[in-house]
Design a protein around this motif. Structure first.
Motif, mmCIF file in Angstrom:
data_model
loop_
_atom_site.group_PDB
_atom_site.id
_atom_site.type_symbol
_atom_site.label_atom_id
_atom_site.label_comp_id
_atom_site.label_asym_id
_atom_site.label_seq_id
_atom_site.Cartn_x
_atom_site.Cartn_y
_atom_site.Cartn_z
ATOM 1 N N UNK A 56 0.843 -1.197 0.000
ATOM 2 C CA UNK A 56 0.000 0.000 0.000
ATOM 3 C C UNK A 56 0.879 1.249 0.000
ATOM 4 N N UNK A 57 0.710 2.148 -0.963
ATOM 5 C CA UNK A 57 1.510 3.384 -0.957
ATOM 6 C C UNK A 57 1.213 4.227 0.280
ATOM 7 N N UNK A 58 2.239 4.717 0.909
ATOM 8 C CA UNK A 58 2.062 5.596 2.059
ATOM 9 C C UNK A 58 1.463 4.922 3.276
ATOM 10 N N UNK A 59 1.696 3.629 3.424
ATOM 11 C CA UNK A 59 1.156 2.899 4.574
ATOM 12 C C UNK A 59 1.800 3.429 5.854
ATOM 13 N N UNK A 60 0.999 4.141 6.650
ATOM 14 C CA UNK A 60 1.555 4.762 7.846
ATOM 15 C C UNK A 60 0.867 4.357 9.130
ATOM 16 N N UNK A 61 -0.465 4.217 9.092
ATOM 17 C CA UNK A 61 -1.232 3.913 10.307
ATOM 18 C C UNK A 61 -2.068 2.654 10.088
ATOM 19 N N UNK A 62 -2.052 1.775 11.079
ATOM 20 C CA UNK A 62 -2.767 0.505 10.993
ATOM 21 C C UNK A 62 -3.559 0.294 12.274
ATOM 22 N N UNK A 63 -4.778 -0.230 12.135
ATOM 23 C CA UNK A 63 -5.635 -0.570 13.269
ATOM 24 C C UNK A 63 -5.886 -2.060 13.254
ATOM 25 N N UNK A 64 -5.721 -2.715 14.421
ATOM 26 C CA UNK A 64 -6.108 -4.121 14.545
ATOM 27 C C UNK A 64 -7.255 -4.226 15.535
ATOM 28 N N UNK A 65 -8.368 -4.788 15.073
ATOM 29 C CA UNK A 65 -9.569 -4.973 15.900
ATOM 30 C C UNK A 65 -9.595 -6.416 16.387
ATOM 31 N N UNK A 66 -9.676 -6.593 17.707
ATOM 32 C CA UNK A 66 -9.582 -7.932 18.274
ATOM 33 C C UNK A 66 -8.144 -8.397 18.299
ATOM 34 N N UNK A 67 -7.273 -7.595 18.897
ATOM 35 C CA UNK A 67 -5.825 -7.808 18.795
ATOM 36 C C UNK A 67 -5.289 -8.867 19.746
ATOM 37 N N UNK A 68 -6.154 -9.464 20.587
ATOM 38 C CA UNK A 68 -5.664 -10.484 21.509
ATOM 39 C C UNK A 68 -4.631 -9.922 22.465
ATOM 40 N N UNK A 69 -3.468 -10.547 22.498
ATOM 41 C CA UNK A 69 -2.374 -10.074 23.348
ATOM 42 C C UNK A 69 -1.568 -8.966 22.688
ATOM 43 N N UNK A 70 -1.842 -8.702 21.398
ATOM 44 C CA UNK A 70 -1.053 -7.731 20.647
ATOM 45 C C UNK A 70 0.126 -8.341 19.927
ATOM 46 N N UNK A 71 0.249 -9.675 19.934
ATOM 47 C CA UNK A 71 1.401 -10.324 19.306
ATOM 48 C C UNK A 71 1.489 -10.014 17.819
ATOM 49 N N UNK A 72 0.361 -10.117 17.103
ATOM 50 C CA UNK A 72 0.382 -9.831 15.668
ATOM 51 C C UNK A 72 0.756 -8.379 15.412
ATOM 52 N N UNK A 73 0.203 -7.465 16.211
ATOM 53 C CA UNK A 73 0.520 -6.041 16.036
ATOM 54 C C UNK A 73 2.010 -5.784 16.231
ATOM 55 N N UNK A 74 2.604 -6.427 17.218
ATOM 56 C CA UNK A 74 4.034 -6.210 17.470
ATOM 57 C C UNK A 74 4.888 -6.749 16.322
ATOM 58 N N UNK A 75 4.512 -7.885 15.765
ATOM 59 C CA UNK A 75 5.259 -8.399 14.617
ATOM 60 C C UNK A 75 5.054 -7.512 13.393
ATOM 61 N N UNK A 76 3.841 -7.007 13.186
ATOM 62 C CA UNK A 76 3.594 -6.123 12.040
ATOM 63 C C UNK A 76 4.408 -4.842 12.148
ATOM 64 N N UNK A 77 4.609 -4.372 13.362
ATOM 65 C CA UNK A 77 5.408 -3.154 13.548
ATOM 66 C C UNK A 77 6.845 -3.349 13.064
ATOM 67 N N UNK A 78 7.323 -4.584 13.096
ATOM 68 C CA UNK A 78 8.673 -4.867 12.614
ATOM 69 C C UNK A 78 8.692 -5.143 11.114
ATOM 70 N N UNK A 79 7.592 -5.683 10.582
ATOM 71 C CA UNK A 79 7.562 -6.120 9.192
ATOM 72 C C UNK A 79 7.161 -5.027 8.211
ATOM 73 N N UNK A 80 6.395 -4.037 8.678
ATOM 74 C CA UNK A 80 5.836 -3.036 7.774
ATOM 75 C C UNK A 80 6.417 -1.647 8.054
ATOM 76 N N UNK A 81 6.446 -0.784 7.044
ATOM 77 C CA UNK A 81 6.987 0.570 7.224
ATOM 78 C C UNK A 81 5.964 1.529 7.823
ATOM 79 N N UNK A 82 5.274 1.098 8.871
ATOM 80 C CA UNK A 82 4.262 1.928 9.519
ATOM 81 C C UNK A 82 4.914 2.774 10.599
#
Length: 320
Positions: A37-63
């Motif tokens: 996605x061009x200009x991918x800066x902000x991401x929302x996760x709904x139903x994030x559980x412990x936040x594990x997926x969000x933490x991995x996405x923070x490392x994988x994506x240029x957000x």
């Protein structure tokens, strides 16, 4: 539903090793779907559980920012750490500009818990920028699987059903994600705002679900009869989700079980007596119920046989 997740839903706090592995696997799927996605800066996760997926996405994506919300978020993950901010509650509880205008919205294994799937998808659309994308992952409907056994799963989505709900919410499915490996019983949908034609999905066969549920209905009697023939002591190999499902749906077998055995007791769910699996224990006459993902049952059963044990596995009608 809010009370269930706020007070009694403990999955995000169970088995940190499994939670992290699951979070990383989902993050790889999501990153592959939206990483371009061009200009991918902000991401929302709904139903994030412990936040594990969000933490991995923070490392994988240029957000530069990821926000997550979950009514069962454990205390230790509340607040902001690096790029990730996690809040406890429902999406409708999160007001203000910080919770709007996202380039991507992600939701994993949440929509099946919601009373109104079209309304849930409409809420996702409302948080998206006009050019943003949404990724929703949920259990598959075909073939039928253990998600049918969870009382808080209110819906089972065939691709056709999901497309219909998305259209009702003003979203168009642009890609269907086929997950594999440990995530083979899940499906993903990439969406963007707007109507228009999308590829119609396959419908589910209700007979498939009926056969699957019948196999579970018969399982307790099947295993008890087999244990009566074999004699000996009973243990269960596994102390996670499948063991918990056996506790609920095969109660007579569970009542005969002395203990659960696993390779790493520290990562077991809180289901009772758990010990480390020791091959030499088979000489004491244990019969071993294999309580793992059915996709792995034959490998585990073969291991137990090599160790001199007697495994009891799920019938083939219980696929996963």
């Amino acid at each position: 539903m809010a009370a269930i997740y706020a007070e009694n839903y403990e999955l995000p706090a169970q088995s940190s090793l499994a939670d992290n592995a699951r979070g990383e696997a989902y993050a790889r799927v999501v990153a592959g779907a939206i990483g371009g996605i061009p200009g991918l800066g902000r991401l929302l996760e709904i139903g994030c559980g412990s936040g594990a997926t969000a933490r991995f996405l923070a490392r994988m994506l240029p957000v530069h920012e990821i926000r997550g919300v979950d009514p069962a978020l454990p205390d230790e993950f509340l607040g902001t750490s690096g790029k990730v901010t996690l809040a406890r509650g429902l999406l409708e509880d999160q007001a203000g500009p910080a919770w709007r205008h996202f380039d991507a919205v992600v939701s994993i294994n949440t929509i099946e818990h919601t009373p109104d799937p079209a309304g849930f998808l409409a809420a996702i659309a409302a948080r998206l920028r006009p050019s943003g994308k949404a990724v929703v992952i949920c259990p598959v409907a075909v073939p039928a699987n253990c998600e049918l056994l969870f009382f808080d799963h209110l819906w089972t989505f065939s691709p056709a059903a999901f497309h219909a709900f998305a259209a009702a919410a003003g979203l168009r499915v642009t890609e269907t994600l086929a997950l594999d490996g440990a995530l083979a019983c899940f499906q993903g949908f990439v969406m963007e705002k707007g109507g228009g034609a999308s590829e119609p999905g396959a419908a589910a066969n209700p007979d498939d679900a009926a056969r699957y549920l019948a196999a579970w209905q018969e399982l307790d009697g099947l295993w008890c009869d087999r244990l009566d023939t074999l004699g000996g002591r009973v243990q269960i190999f596994g102390a996670g989700q499948m063991a918990a499902v056996i506790r609920a749906y095969a109660p007579r077998t569970w009542a005969r079980t002395e203990r659960l055995v696993v390779d790493n007791p520290a990562d077991a769910w809180d289901l009772g007596r758990v010990e480390r699996y020791v091959p030499e224990d088979h000489v004491h006459g244990y019969r071993t119920i294999v309580a793992v993902n059915p996709l792995a049952k034959e490998a585990v059963a073969a291991r137990i046989r090599r160790d001199g044990g007697e495994p009891l596995v799920m019938p083939d009608a219980i696929q996963f």
